[in-house]
Design a protein around this motif. Sequence first.
Motif, PDB file in Angstrom:
ATOM      1  N   TRP A 131      -1.478   9.392   8.446  1.00  0.00           N
ATOM      2  CA  TRP A 131      -2.265   8.645   9.432  1.00  0.00           C
ATOM      3  C   TRP A 131      -3.592   9.301   9.774  1.00  0.00           C
ATOM      4  O   TRP A 131      -4.427   8.712  10.422  1.00  0.00           O
ATOM      5  CB  TRP A 131      -1.432   8.461  10.699  1.00  0.00           C
ATOM      6  CG  TRP A 131      -0.148   7.754  10.392  1.00  0.00           C
ATOM      7  CD1 TRP A 131       0.003   6.441   9.996  1.00  0.00           C
ATOM      8  CD2 TRP A 131       1.152   8.312  10.381  1.00  0.00           C
ATOM      9  NE1 TRP A 131       1.312   6.154   9.759  1.00  0.00           N
ATOM     10  CE2 TRP A 131       2.055   7.276   9.985  1.00  0.00           C
ATOM     11  CE3 TRP A 131       1.668   9.572  10.666  1.00  0.00           C
ATOM     12  CZ2 TRP A 131       3.430   7.491   9.878  1.00  0.00           C
ATOM     13  CZ3 TRP A 131       3.027   9.779  10.564  1.00  0.00           C
ATOM     14  CH2 TRP A 131       3.888   8.747  10.177  1.00  0.00           C
ATOM     15  N   ARG A 132      -3.779  10.538   9.339  1.00  0.00           N
ATOM     16  CA  ARG A 132      -5.070  11.209   9.520  1.00  0.00           C
ATOM     17  C   ARG A 132      -5.499  11.781   8.169  1.00  0.00           C
ATOM     18  O   ARG A 132      -5.577  12.997   7.991  1.00  0.00           O
ATOM     19  CB  ARG A 132      -4.959  12.294  10.602  1.00  0.00           C
ATOM     20  CG  ARG A 132      -4.745  11.731  12.006  1.00  0.00           C
ATOM     21  CD  ARG A 132      -4.820  12.809  13.068  1.00  0.00           C
ATOM     22  NE  ARG A 132      -3.676  13.704  13.026  1.00  0.00           N
ATOM     23  CZ  ARG A 132      -2.505  13.462  13.605  1.00  0.00           C
ATOM     24  NH1 ARG A 132      -2.333  12.348  14.297  1.00  0.00           N
ATOM     25  NH2 ARG A 132      -1.518  14.343  13.544  1.00  0.00           N
ATOM     26  N   SER A 155       2.760   5.353  14.871  1.00  0.00           N
ATOM     27  CA  SER A 155       1.940   6.533  14.581  1.00  0.00           C
ATOM     28  C   SER A 155       0.544   6.181  14.084  1.00  0.00           C
ATOM     29  O   SER A 155      -0.229   7.077  13.748  1.00  0.00           O
ATOM     30  CB  SER A 155       2.642   7.397  13.523  1.00  0.00           C
ATOM     31  OG  SER A 155       3.903   7.821  13.965  1.00  0.00           O
ATOM     32  N   TRP A 156       0.225   4.892  14.011  1.00  0.00           N
ATOM     33  CA  TRP A 156      -1.072   4.461  13.496  1.00  0.00           C
ATOM     34  C   TRP A 156      -2.206   5.064  14.318  1.00  0.00           C
ATOM     35  O   TRP A 156      -2.211   5.009  15.543  1.00  0.00           O
ATOM     36  CB  TRP A 156      -1.143   2.945  13.521  1.00  0.00           C
ATOM     37  CG  TRP A 156      -2.454   2.359  13.085  1.00  0.00           C
ATOM     38  CD1 TRP A 156      -3.334   1.662  13.854  1.00  0.00           C
ATOM     39  CD2 TRP A 156      -3.029   2.421  11.777  1.00  0.00           C
ATOM     40  NE1 TRP A 156      -4.439   1.291  13.107  1.00  0.00           N
ATOM     41  CE2 TRP A 156      -4.273   1.743  11.832  1.00  0.00           C
ATOM     42  CE3 TRP A 156      -2.623   2.983  10.568  1.00  0.00           C
ATOM     43  CZ2 TRP A 156      -5.098   1.610  10.725  1.00  0.00           C
ATOM     44  CZ3 TRP A 156      -3.446   2.857   9.467  1.00  0.00           C
ATOM     45  CH2 TRP A 156      -4.662   2.171   9.554  1.00  0.00           C
ATOM     46  N   GLN A 157      -3.196   5.651  13.627  1.00  0.00           N
ATOM     47  CA  GLN A 157      -4.278   6.372  14.290  1.00  0.00           C
ATOM     48  C   GLN A 157      -5.620   5.648  14.233  1.00  0.00           C
ATOM     49  O   GLN A 157      -6.646   6.225  14.578  1.00  0.00           O
ATOM     50  CB  GLN A 157      -4.425   7.753  13.644  1.00  0.00           C
ATOM     51  CG  GLN A 157      -3.190   8.623  13.740  1.00  0.00           C
ATOM     52  CD  GLN A 157      -2.911   9.092  15.146  1.00  0.00           C
ATOM     53  OE1 GLN A 157      -3.829   9.445  15.875  1.00  0.00           O
ATOM     54  NE2 GLN A 157      -1.646   9.088  15.539  1.00  0.00           N
ATOM     55  N   ASN A 158      -5.626   4.396  13.753  1.00  0.00           N
ATOM     56  CA  ASN A 158      -6.876   3.644  13.648  1.00  0.00           C
ATOM     57  C   ASN A 158      -7.918   4.366  12.794  1.00  0.00           C
ATOM     58  O   ASN A 158      -9.114   4.310  13.071  1.00  0.00           O
ATOM     59  CB  ASN A 158      -7.456   3.351  15.033  1.00  0.00           C
ATOM     60  CG  ASN A 158      -6.570   2.434  15.849  1.00  0.00           C
ATOM     61  OD1 ASN A 158      -6.162   1.376  15.374  1.00  0.00           O
ATOM     62  ND2 ASN A 158      -6.245   2.827  17.063  1.00  0.00           N
ATOM     63  N   ALA A 159      -7.433   5.055  11.757  1.00  0.00           N
ATOM     64  CA  ALA A 159      -8.351   5.771  10.869  1.00  0.00           C
ATOM     65  C   ALA A 159      -9.084   4.824   9.927  1.00  0.00           C
ATOM     66  O   ALA A 159     -10.096   5.185   9.347  1.00  0.00           O
ATOM     67  CB  ALA A 159      -7.583   6.816  10.056  1.00  0.00           C
TER      68      ALA A 159
END
Length: 282
Positions: A131-132, A155-159
């Motif tokens: 996610w990163r 866990s989505w990080q909007n990357a």
Amino acid sequence: MKLIQGKTVGLAILSYKSPQTLSKTLENYARVHLKEMFDDACVVFQSVGPKDLAVADKWEYRTVASGHYLGVIEDLRLTLENMRTDYILLMENDCPIEPNLSERDVRAELEKAVRLLADGEADMVRLRHAWRPGGSSNAAAKYSRYYDVNQLSASWQNAEKLSNSPQWVKKMRRLLFPKEARHSIGRAVYVEENPHLCFPDDIRKVGSFYIVDSAVFPWTNQPSLIPRRFLEQSLVRLSRVQQGLVNMSPDDLERLFNSRRWDSEHFRIAISKGIFTHTLKA
């Protein structure tokens, strides 16, 4: 302390004319004592220069070098000839550890990955952070071009920017580009909360890992823990594939791996939370 009893694990870092990037990466690894977790660790150079060797020497890495650059297949050959461990973490020199991970986190993730391979559950484990990922990763974005996200991972990080195309447009894309759509299924692991429930024929869950069929998950150049035997077999196969391709760049490992056999052999690719990110070379 060894990552696994009765087996050996090596770290091979591929580097080519980027001593500043290598220096930053090895300094990053020293933060969590990464090298000390492995039975063997080396930097594999092609067309090596004094600055390259000085960086490896500073951080006490063994070096393997050739006099001139012959491409990624030569990287694999040099690695296999000079590292005899049962498993090899193969990676390029621009993959630092995700900054929020501690030494304990990294060791735990590596131990689980090695155990998964030793138990015969997977053919390789990808260790780029899910996610990163850093850099210009667009795996989840590509998935969303063809499929609606059923349930966004907690866990989505909007990357990455996901596609907001309507469902009918995505369905049309799947009809017009079936191969690309099928190869995007594996990327569900980066964005779906339960990818194994969305695509049960192609993805299954084992502990904290997702095991993805290579028919829906192309090879990408990212940090991967791979059994030595698999790499040896791949080196033979890739050499044959390269001979049959014209206008082939010596750096195009992804094109070499992603042949028909990659789809048809149904290799088992494991994905977990991951460890490493990606930065641009200095």
